[in-house]
Design a protein around this motif. Structure first.
Motif, PDB file in Angstrom:
ATOM      1  N   LYS A 236       0.849  -1.180   0.000  1.00 42.53           N
ATOM      2  CA  LYS A 236       0.000   0.000   0.000  1.00 42.53           C
ATOM      3  C   LYS A 236       0.887   1.234   0.000  1.00 42.53           C
ATOM      4  CE  LYS A 236      -4.287   1.673   1.735  1.00 42.53           C
ATOM      5  NZ  LYS A 236      -5.419   1.428   2.579  1.00 42.53           N
TER       6      LYS A 236
ATOM      7  N   GLY B 289       0.302   5.177  -0.150  1.00 41.12           N
ATOM      8  CA  GLY B 289      -0.781   6.151  -0.058  1.00 41.12           C
ATOM      9  C   GLY B 289      -2.097   5.412   0.075  1.00 41.12           C
ATOM     10  N   ARG B 290      -3.018   5.701  -0.815  1.00 45.18           N
ATOM     11  CA  ARG B 290      -4.324   5.034  -0.794  1.00 45.18           C
ATOM     12  C   ARG B 290      -4.408   3.882  -1.777  1.00 45.18           C
ATOM     13  NH1 ARG B 290      -8.901   9.371  -1.187  1.00 45.18           N
ATOM     14  NH2 ARG B 290     -10.084   7.651  -0.322  1.00 45.18           N
ATOM     15  N   ARG B 291      -3.336   3.645  -2.521  1.00 46.77           N
ATOM     16  CA  ARG B 291      -3.362   2.627  -3.580  1.00 46.77           C
ATOM     17  C   ARG B 291      -2.596   1.382  -3.165  1.00 46.77           C
ATOM     18  NH1 ARG B 291      -1.262   5.252  -8.947  1.00 46.77           N
ATOM     19  NH2 ARG B 291      -2.356   3.489  -9.834  1.00 46.77           N
TER      20      ARG B 291
END
Length: 73
Positions: free
Chosen positions: A43, A45-47
């Protein structure tokens, strides 16, 4: 190329890229990760991104399981 996908010899792939590679849906790839049966993602960040080397390792492991061989790291 975005900041989260640096140009390297071991590039990151997105969940959509992985789904396309295995002819399945992104939700299936997310399920595999959640269930611990898919390639390991990281992961950032948000990805969730997947290294090309991890996809290749996972493919070799699947091949070994299905063909009675031994997975090579």
């Amino acid at each position: 190329m975005s900041e989260t996908t640096p140009r390297t010899s071991d590039p990151y792939r997105t969940t959509d890229d992985v789904a396309t590679r295995y002819c399945t849906s992104p939700s299936t790839v997310r399920y595999w990760r959640h269930a611990g049966i898919g390639p390991r993602g990281v992961k950032i960040g948000r990805r969730v991104l997947y290294r090309e080397s991890e996809l290749m390792r996972w493919e070799r492991e699947r091949d070994a399981e299905q063909n009675g061989g031994t997975a090579v790291a």
